[in-house]
Structures are given as C-alpha cells and as structure tokens.
Design a protein around this motif. Structure first.
Motif, PDB file in Angstrom:
ATOM      1  N   LEU A 288       0.806  -1.209   0.000  1.00 54.24           N
ATOM      2  CA  LEU A 288       0.000   0.000   0.000  1.00 54.24           C
ATOM      3  C   LEU A 288       0.846   1.269   0.000  1.00 54.24           C
ATOM      4  CD1 LEU A 288      -2.851  -1.004   2.485  1.00 54.24           C
ATOM      5  CD2 LEU A 288      -3.017  -0.713   0.004  1.00 54.24           C
ATOM      6  N   ASP A 289       2.161   1.162   0.114  1.00 53.86           N
ATOM      7  CA  ASP A 289       3.001   2.352   0.203  1.00 53.86           C
ATOM      8  C   ASP A 289       2.885   3.225  -1.046  1.00 53.86           C
ATOM      9  OD1 ASP A 289       3.790   1.409   2.634  1.00 53.86           O
ATOM     10  OD2 ASP A 289       5.804   0.796   2.006  1.00 53.86           O
ATOM     11  N   THR A 290       2.904   2.605  -2.219  1.00 48.63           N
ATOM     12  CA  THR A 290       2.847   3.396  -3.458  1.00 48.63           C
ATOM     13  C   THR A 290       1.512   4.114  -3.622  1.00 48.63           C
ATOM     14  OG1 THR A 290       4.485   2.007  -4.556  1.00 48.63           O
ATOM     15  CG2 THR A 290       3.006   3.284  -5.964  1.00 48.63           C
ATOM     16  N   PRO A 291       0.369   3.432  -3.507  1.00 49.92           N
ATOM     17  CA  PRO A 291      -0.899   4.184  -3.630  1.00 49.92           C
ATOM     18  C   PRO A 291      -1.075   5.239  -2.546  1.00 49.92           C
ATOM     19  CG  PRO A 291      -1.312   1.883  -3.036  1.00 49.92           C
ATOM     20  CD  PRO A 291       0.118   1.978  -3.417  1.00 49.92           C
ATOM     21  N   ILE A 292      -0.540   5.009  -1.366  1.00 47.27           N
ATOM     22  CA  ILE A 292      -0.616   6.022  -0.314  1.00 47.27           C
ATOM     23  C   ILE A 292       0.202   7.248  -0.717  1.00 47.27           C
ATOM     24  CG2 ILE A 292       0.175   6.567   2.031  1.00 47.27           C
ATOM     25  CD1 ILE A 292      -0.720   3.728   2.839  1.00 47.27           C
ATOM     26  N   SER A 293       1.397   7.023  -1.207  1.00 45.57           N
ATOM     27  CA  SER A 293       2.251   8.152  -1.614  1.00 45.57           C
ATOM     28  C   SER A 293       1.616   8.950  -2.746  1.00 45.57           C
ATOM     29  CB  SER A 293       3.624   7.630  -2.050  1.00 45.57           C
ATOM     30  OG  SER A 293       4.292   7.011  -0.963  1.00 45.57           O
ATOM     31  N   ARG A 294       1.023   8.280  -3.715  1.00 43.99           N
ATOM     32  CA  ARG A 294       0.367   8.968  -4.826  1.00 43.99           C
ATOM     33  C   ARG A 294      -0.809   9.795  -4.329  1.00 43.99           C
ATOM     34  NH1 ARG A 294      -1.387   4.303  -8.405  1.00 43.99           N
ATOM     35  NH2 ARG A 294      -2.406   5.972  -9.594  1.00 43.99           N
ATOM     36  N   THR A 295      -1.535   9.289  -3.360  1.00 49.46           N
ATOM     37  CA  THR A 295      -2.681  10.017  -2.821  1.00 49.46           C
ATOM     38  C   THR A 295      -2.232  11.258  -2.077  1.00 49.46           C
ATOM     39  OG1 THR A 295      -3.808   7.890  -2.548  1.00 49.46           O
ATOM     40  CG2 THR A 295      -4.780   9.785  -1.446  1.00 49.46           C
ATOM     41  N   VAL A 296      -1.211  11.111  -1.254  1.00 40.83           N
ATOM     42  CA  VAL A 296      -0.690  12.260  -0.503  1.00 40.83           C
ATOM     43  C   VAL A 296      -0.207  13.333  -1.475  1.00 40.83           C
ATOM     44  CG1 VAL A 296       1.159  13.022   1.040  1.00 40.83           C
ATOM     45  CG2 VAL A 296      -0.117  10.919   1.553  1.00 40.83           C
ATOM     46  N   ALA A 297       0.485  12.927  -2.525  1.00 41.48           N
ATOM     47  CA  ALA A 297       1.004  13.898  -3.484  1.00 41.48           C
ATOM     48  C   ALA A 297      -0.123  14.669  -4.156  1.00 41.48           C
ATOM     49  CB  ALA A 297       1.864  13.185  -4.533  1.00 41.48           C
ATOM     50  N   TRP A 298      -1.200  13.966  -4.528  1.00 41.10           N
ATOM     51  CA  TRP A 298      -2.310  14.661  -5.193  1.00 41.10           C
ATOM     52  C   TRP A 298      -3.004  15.630  -4.239  1.00 41.10           C
ATOM     53  CZ3 TRP A 298      -7.563  15.342  -4.713  1.00 41.10           C
ATOM     54  CH2 TRP A 298      -8.213  15.898  -5.823  1.00 41.10           C
ATOM     55  N   LEU A 299      -3.208  15.208  -3.003  1.00 38.10           N
ATOM     56  CA  LEU A 299      -3.897  16.070  -2.042  1.00 38.10           C
ATOM     57  C   LEU A 299      -3.072  17.312  -1.723  1.00 38.10           C
ATOM     58  CD1 LEU A 299      -5.391  13.397   0.387  1.00 38.10           C
ATOM     59  CD2 LEU A 299      -6.681  14.945  -1.106  1.00 38.10           C
ATOM     60  N   THR A 300      -1.785  17.149  -1.494  1.00 38.12           N
ATOM     61  CA  THR A 300      -0.961  18.312  -1.154  1.00 38.12           C
ATOM     62  C   THR A 300      -0.862  19.292  -2.318  1.00 38.12           C
ATOM     63  OG1 THR A 300       1.033  17.073  -1.747  1.00 38.12           O
ATOM     64  CG2 THR A 300       0.392  17.070   0.579  1.00 38.12           C
ATOM     65  N   ALA A 301      -0.972  18.770  -3.522  1.00 35.20           N
ATOM     66  CA  ALA A 301      -0.884  19.634  -4.694  1.00 35.20           C
ATOM     67  C   ALA A 301      -2.193  20.354  -4.994  1.00 35.20           C
ATOM     68  CB  ALA A 301      -0.458  18.816  -5.915  1.00 35.20           C
ATOM     69  N   ASN A 302      -3.282  19.959  -4.346  1.00 37.22           N
ATOM     70  CA  ASN A 302      -4.590  20.508  -4.680  1.00 37.22           C
ATOM     71  C   ASN A 302      -5.232  21.250  -3.514  1.00 37.22           C
ATOM     72  OD1 ASN A 302      -5.708  19.567  -7.556  1.00 37.22           O
ATOM     73  ND2 ASN A 302      -4.345  17.973  -6.750  1.00 37.22           N
ATOM     74  N   GLN A 303      -4.419  21.733  -2.580  1.00 39.75           N
ATOM     75  CA  GLN A 303      -4.929  22.571  -1.507  1.00 39.75           C
ATOM     76  C   GLN A 303      -5.139  23.988  -2.033  1.00 39.75           C
ATOM     77  OE1 GLN A 303      -2.257  22.999   1.834  1.00 39.75           O
ATOM     78  NE2 GLN A 303      -3.961  23.237   3.279  1.00 39.75           N
ATOM     79  N   SER A 304      -6.231  24.624  -1.591  1.00 36.37           N
ATOM     80  CA  SER A 304      -6.485  25.996  -2.041  1.00 36.37           C
ATOM     81  C   SER A 304      -5.532  26.962  -1.358  1.00 36.37           C
ATOM     82  CB  SER A 304      -7.932  26.385  -1.726  1.00 36.37           C
ATOM     83  OG  SER A 304      -8.095  26.569  -0.330  1.00 36.37           O
TER      84      SER A 304
END
Length: 821
Positions: free
Chosen positions: A267-283
């Motif tokens: 699960l490390d890879t999908p977790i990392s991808r999710t964190v990256a998308w969320l941090t990049a999409n903060q207002s």
C-alpha cells in the motif's frame, strides 16, 4: 419503481464521511472539545438528531458522525445517549426495516451504513460482533460481493431472493473505505475489498466517488446483463465517470492507512500517490473541496483530508494551513455580542458562512452540525484506525508530522502454572465443588452482557489459567471445564488474555496427557476423541506457533477414526458410546486440520431422524425425532469449513453465502436447512427453549449456536438470556455459565474472531443463478411486498437517504442553500 427507489436511496451515500486527524496543533484540540460540547447540546434527550427532511426516523448518519467527533475529542460520556440509541435501533439504520417495520425488509442491507455502524461500534468500545444483537463484522463481510459484476464492492443487497429485485447497488467509495477501516479495526483485513478500492484510484493519485461500468465484449459472471463490467478509475475517464473527489480521496487514504496498520501489504505506493495529489490541490486559503457540487473549499472536506494527511505524515505545512482554515470557521468566545454568542464551538460550512452567521445567526442548523462533526475530527488529532482501537492522543502533538513511534514489543506471556499435568478428577460421577481463586484474573472488559459473563468466567481460573475442583477433600484440575471456559471466552469475544493463558495451559504436553490420554488413571496407552478435538480447536484460535502440538493432536485424532468415519476412544475410561456430540466435535477438529470428513458426514447423515433432527447417539436406527443438543451440534459440524490460515479471522476471508459448496451432497445441504428449521421450531417467540415454564438456559444457548452458525438471527435469544445473568455476570453454576456463552453472545464459536472453522453457508439456501439473466418478475399470489408498502418506501426513501448520512451534505447544499461551486 425499483430504480426510482434506488435513486432516492443513492442520495444517502454521497456525503463526506467523518474525518479524523491524529496530529493537531496545541490550539486545535481545545477547539475540538468546545465543538463537542456544542454538538452534544444539539442532541435530543434520547441521543437523536432531527432528520432535516422530516419523517419519523432521526438522522442516523449524522448521529454517527457526532459519535465519532465526541469520542475523538475525549468526550465519550457525551456520546453515551447516541450509542445507546443506535444499539437499540441499529436495524433502522443499516437495513430497510425502519422504513416499513415488520415486513421482512430487515433482509435488505445498506452496505455503506453497515460499514459506518461497524466503525461506530468499534469507536464506542462496544462489541462489534454483538452490537444491539447484530454481528456487524459478519454483516460488513457479507456486503462484500464475492462474485458477479460487483465483485469486491461493499454493496447494498438483499439477503432473500424475493427482495432482490427491489435493490440496486448504489454503494460508493465512502462505504468501500469505511468497510476497509471497520474490518481493519478488528484485525480482519479483507484483501478483495482493499484491491477493489485501489482500482478506483486514477493515475493522478485521486479517487473517484462512484463506481462506474463500461461496455465490454467479455463474457463471464463479472459482466452485467447489458454487457458492461466494472471499470477502473482510469478506464472510466473516457465515459465521464472519473471526476476527482477530495472527500473520497481523503477517506480512501484513511482506509489505506488503517489497512496497512492492520497488516495489509503493498500500500506504500498508492498512499504516496494520494498524498502527493492532495498536497498539490490545496487551495490558497488552506482548505479543500469535495467533488461535483462541493468543489469549493469547505470545512467538511478539509477536515476529512487534514485527518488523512496528518495520519500519513510528511505534509506538516499543508496540515497546519488546513487547521487554520478550520479554526477560521469556528465560533469562539470572541463572538460574544454577535448572533453566534450562544453557539461557541460550532463550525460553519466555510469561513464565509461563519462571517454571515455572526450577523444573521445560524441558518440551517443541520448543516452546521454536519460541518462541525466532520471538521472537528481533524482538530482532535486522532485518525480512524486509532479511534477504532481507542488510541486517543494525550498531551502536545508529537513531532515528525504525524509519524508514530514504533510500538514496543508485547511483554512475554506469563509462564504456564506449575499445575499443568496434575490429575483430573477420578473417572465417573462425583460430588465436585469448584475452587474459587483467591485473586481474579479477569480484566474489566466491556459492560455488555457478553462482557459481564466473560468477566465471571475469567474470574474462575486459578492462577489465571485453569479451573480447579475439590472432591472428597482432594483438589483436582478440571481440564474439561477449562476447555469449555476457553471456548466460551472465544465465543463471547471477551477476556482475550485469560483465553490465551488458559489455552497455553491446556496445550502443555502434561495437560494433554492428563486430559486426552487419561494419565494417571489409564494403565495402558489411551486416547479420547472429544478432548483431542477440543484441544485442536483451542489451538486453532492461537496466534502463536503451536504447530508441533497441532500436528500431534491431528495425528492422534485421525488414529481414532475408523473406515466408516466414526471415532472410537481407546482405553479403559474412554467413552464407550457413540455420541453425536463426540462425533461432531471430532468432525470440526478434522475440518480445522484439513482432514477429509466425507465418511464422517455420511455417518452423521445416516443417523437423521424423520423430522430432520439428530439423535443423541449415532446409528440408533430409525427415529421420529431427535435431541436438541445433538441437532445443534450437527448443524455446526455439517456447516463448518476450514478458515484460510493466511487470513484466519472472524469468518475466514470468504463470508458464508447462500449457495451450497460444489463438493456438498444434496443431502448435506438439506440436512443443514431442515435441522436449523427444527431448532427454530423448538424456540418460543422470545427465542428461548423452555422446560415447562422455566427457561432451559443450556438448551437455549445450544440451539442459538446451531441456528446462528447457519446464518439465522438469534438476537432474541441473546436478549432473553442476558436478562437472566446474576449480578456477578454468571448463571446457575460454572458449567451452565460456560455453556450459555453462545446464547449470550448471539453466535456460535465458529463465527468468533480467528476461529479455525467457519460457517460455509448462510440460510436460506438458493440455487446458483446466472447473473447475466434478469431476475424474474414477481407473480400474482407471491408473498412479495404489497403495493402500499412500495409506495411507502418511495415516500420514505429520501428520509433513509438523509439517515445514512454519507452524502447528505451534498443533498443539503441544494435544499438548504449551502454555498457550493
């Protein structure tokens, strides 16, 4: 009509679920506590919240959100009325029974609500396997489809085929993620559910909210009748099915973290991808939006995402900005003299709504409650998995962006007491008195009936690991009762330390010799089938390595089985009879050890009575009716299958279905069904078996074990027997108390966590259907729902939607004028 009703129900699964965050600033945790006090003030005296769409049902989903928030802030006492109400009315929430009570609609299960209630039971510290008489772990496992187009999905479904045509599967990613979180909370990761959730992550890293289907030329049971199959997130893009959804992404991240914490791999890879998308999409203002209809930053979505990011670690800057955003929408003491003066702690949907309310007051109180409950969890600084484990934060936030220090290794288990191998009572009947230990080995446990009985049983263990009795002035070790206490504790799901200690005592080689080989009374080698079988099952529950013991037990038991499948004790003091009880225990142990039981099944079936029951002894010739205890034992044994070693938990990795396994004979399936029906007929309206006017506790519990192992509801029995518990949690005596455990727990030991044998089927049995064929329409004269009932369901469907609470925010944004993009 089916699809109109489905569309109404689907609304209830669109909400941003609850958010939690294991790391918070020093200022945010006090803010969470003031929010909890405000939330508690909004509850009715019975713990309910008014449904904003009207009707008789309260807003169950929002009540669960509030329960989460109150526990996360450390204010569990404030949530007690909510927990009590949900326990009494659980089926109103996760089934359709609350819409049209008493008409069989408790057999329609709402997948997302089931998963959400499982998480609530865990967070509240209740037994999730007996919450209001419902095994929510088994129910959640049952919502995960094991075949067909929806394979792997946490789904809405009907338990009975006559209602299947009225259900469309509208469960979404929120229900999927909550199912993963809830099962991780009891250490029962379901890999199929996890894998299916991961297919809904797009390559950019976000998750979509709705499952989508795309056309296909493939064939198989995974294809729908109209030629479509479940798509991945990336596959759905071409069909407009895969818009980013911040809420789904945040909750999926929490689910992956919970599953990883519970032992899931890769699960490390999908977790990392999710964190990256969320941090990049903060207002720029620090908030996040949800999905279609809630894209603008808001406190619901922000709370959910902040929880997940802090749990994942490595996003301290984004988390701090998110918490500041949440605090900017909360009423504080500084609002004295404004229209929010009486609402300190409340959190608005967004900062603009908070500013407007300072002048105009709160408009749409349910919107504020929803925002407060979900945003507050991020302020509390506790993640979903920690919440389910009761692991709440204390003191200042830890450094390191939420990275938790490794847990210290567990202390070594206490040594087995020196009394292992001491003689059992002399063979034959005797006047025996139980020895009361000077110090109880019981831990406090839960306050439920199962917890009370478990505390009583554990308190009878001398040295914390065995039962002793006196006879004619001498003290003996009662191995048989010790084994019964261990299995009772496993059935109850209580006092795990006592169960492990007593198991290790029983499996000591000297104890095995005394219990199963008759030492010191036998003068020649001897072996007893029932003790060997019980020891094998006791060993199967243990996490620790007991393979040498297990191998010896399997070999010794197999040596007692003849070519006709029957088991024969050896030795002077063995059981010379041919009891069904001994035979079924041996069958179950052989099943746990992967031994073939075909001949033993045939021997048992050959002994059936004319009415489908079983006699007390095998091969007694033709009989009209049999023995209740033997019939219950036969159902458990005939319906048992080995749980998979890699995923030994609750019901193995595949919950029981309604179709008989391919290797079963028709006679076996018929025997399970007829015997279970006979057991049901033996109970009264309260689920109890009576001898005259008196309740037969042991018979009632045995019947409950047999019926539940076949998938039948025994919650009435659990309630009836619970009322008979003494102040100390026990019943008439230790033997009766141990044998009552299945009745109090509302389940067989085969349905307990980590059982080595699990139920194979769940009644009623149905013939396997081709999912590509449409379900037949109901014919005149059938017992399906009446027209007036369906009209009532349509009228009340929107109320259930709000009650589920997974998507009510998006519905409310349109009804209440909550600002959305």
């Amino acid at each position: 009509m089916r699809y109109l009703l489905a569309s109404l129900l689907a609304v209830g699964l669109f909400t941003a679920p609850v958010a939690t965050a294991p790391v918070a600033t020093a200022a945010s945790r006090p803010a969470a506590k003031t929010n909890s006090q405000w939330l508690a003030n909004q509850l009715g005296p019975d713990g309910t919240l008014r449904n904003p769409l009207g009707g008789v049902l309260p807003d169950h989903g929002l009540m669960v959100d509030t329960l989460y928030a109150l526990h996360a802030s450390g204010d569990a006492a404030l949530a007690a009325p909510v927990v009590s109400y949900l326990e009494r009315h659980a089926s109103d929430y996760f089934t359709w029974d609350g819409l049209v009570p008493g008409q069989g609609f408790e057999n329609i299960i709402v997948g997302g609500a089931t998963a959400k209630l499982l998480v609530a039971a865990e967070i509240a510290g209740r037994d999730p396997r007996n919450f209001g008489g419902h095994d929510l772990v088994a129910e959640t496992l049952g919502t995960i489809r094991r075949s067909g187009p929806d394979r792997g999905r946490v789904s809405d479904y009907a338990k009975t085929p006559d209602l299947a045509d009225y259900v469309s599967n509208n469960a979404n990613m929120f229900g999927q993620a909550l199912g993963v979180i809830g099962l991780a909370g009891v250490g029962a990761n379901d890999q199929l559910a996890i894998d299916t959730m991961l297919t809904q992550q797009c390559s950019e890293g976000y998750f979509r909210i709705f499952f989508g289907y795309v056309p296909t030329d493939e064939t198989g049971d995974h294809v729908t009748p109209n030629g479509s199959r479940l798509s991945t997130c990336d596959e759905g893009k071409a069909f407009g099915q895969s818009s980013p959804d911040g809420d789904a992404t945040g909750l999926a991240l929490s689910a992956m973290l919970a599953a990883r914490e519970a032992g899931a791999a890769n699960l490390d890879t999908p977790i990392s991808r999710t964190v990256a998308w969320l941090t990049a999409n903060q207002s720029a203002g620090g908030g996040w939006g949800g999905g279609v209809g809630t894209e603008a930053p808001n406190t619901n979505s922000t709370g959910l995402i902040v929880q997940a990011l802090t749990d994942a670690g490595g996003a301290d800057t984004q988390v701090a900005k998110g918490i500041d955003y949440l605090l900017s929408a909360q009423a504080t003491d500084a609002d004295a003299g404004t229209a929010l003066a009486g609402h300190v702690g409340a959190i608005a949907y967004d900062p603009a709504s908070y500013q407007a309310a300072r002048t105009n007051g709160i408009v749409g109180i349910d919107t504020w409650i929803r925002a407060s409950a979900q945003a507050s969890l991020a302020l509390s600084g506790v993640g979903f998995h920690d919440l389910t484990q009761g692991d709440l934060p204390t003191g200042p936030p830890p450094p390191g962006g939420g990275k938790k220090p490794p847990k210290p290794p567990p202390p070594p288990p206490p040594p087995v007491s020196g009394k292992a191998g001491t003689p059992a009572p002399p063979p034959g009947p005797g006047d025996r008195v139980m020895v009361t230990p000077p110090v109880s080995a019981a831990t406090p446990g839960s306050a439920t009936p199962a917890g009370r009985l478990g505390r009583y049983l554990a308190g009878t263990l001398v040295d914390g690991d065995h039962v002793e009795v006196t006879e004619q002035g001498r003290t003996y070790t009662d191995y048989e009762t010790t084994a019964d206490v261990v299995l009772a504790l496993r059935t109850l799901g209580e006092q795990p330390q006592a169960a492990v200690r007593a198991s290790r005592f029983l499996l000591h080689e000297d104890s095995v010799a005394a219990y199963a080989n008759g030492v010191p009374y036998e003068k020649a080698p001897a072996a007893y089938a029932e003790p060997l079988a019980k020891l094998r099952i006791v060993a199967g529950f243990l996490d620790e390595d007991v393979h040498p013991v297990v191998g010896a037990l399997d070999a010794d038991l197999a040596a007692l089985r003849g070519s006709d499948g029957r088991y024969t004790d050896t030795g002077e003091f063995g059981d010379a009879g041919d009891s069904v009880r001994r035979h079924t225990w041996a069958m179950l142990a052989a099943t746990a050890g992967s031994e073939s039981t075909e001949d033993s099944v045939a021997a048992l079936l050959d002994s059936r009575c004319a009415d489908g029951t079983f006699p007390a002894r095998l091969g007694t010739g033709s009989c009209e009716t049999g023995d209740l205890a033997a019939t219950a034992a036969a159902v458990e044994a005939l319906n048992g299958k080995r749980s998979r070693p890699a995923t030994v938990s609750l019901r193995g990795d595949t919950p029981p279905g309604n179709a008989a396994p391919a290797d079963w004979t028709p006679g076996r399936a018929d025997a399970v069904a007829r015997a279970a029906l006979a057991l049901t007929d033996a109970t009264d309206a309260t689920g109890l078996v009576r001898a005259g006017r008196a309740v037969d506790v042991v018979a009632s519990a045995g019947v409950a074990a047999g019926r539940q192992s076949a998938g039948l509801d025994v919650s009435a029995t659990a309630r009836g027997l619970a009322a008979l518990l003494r102040a100390d949690g026990g019943l008439a005596d230790l033997t009766t108390s141990a044998q009552a455990a299945p009745g109090i727990a509302g389940r067989s030991w085969t349905s307990a966590e980590r059982s080595p044998v699990v139920p194979a089927v769940r009644l009623p049995l149905v013939a396997a259907a081709d999912p590509r064929e449409p379900a037949p329409a109901a014919q005149d004269g059938t017992s399906g729902p009446a027209t007036w009932q369906l009209i009532g369901l349509i009228a009340l469907g929107s109320l259930l939607a709000a009650g589920i609470g997974f998507g009510a925010r998006r519905l409310h944004s349109r009804i209440k004028g909550v600002p959305t993009a």
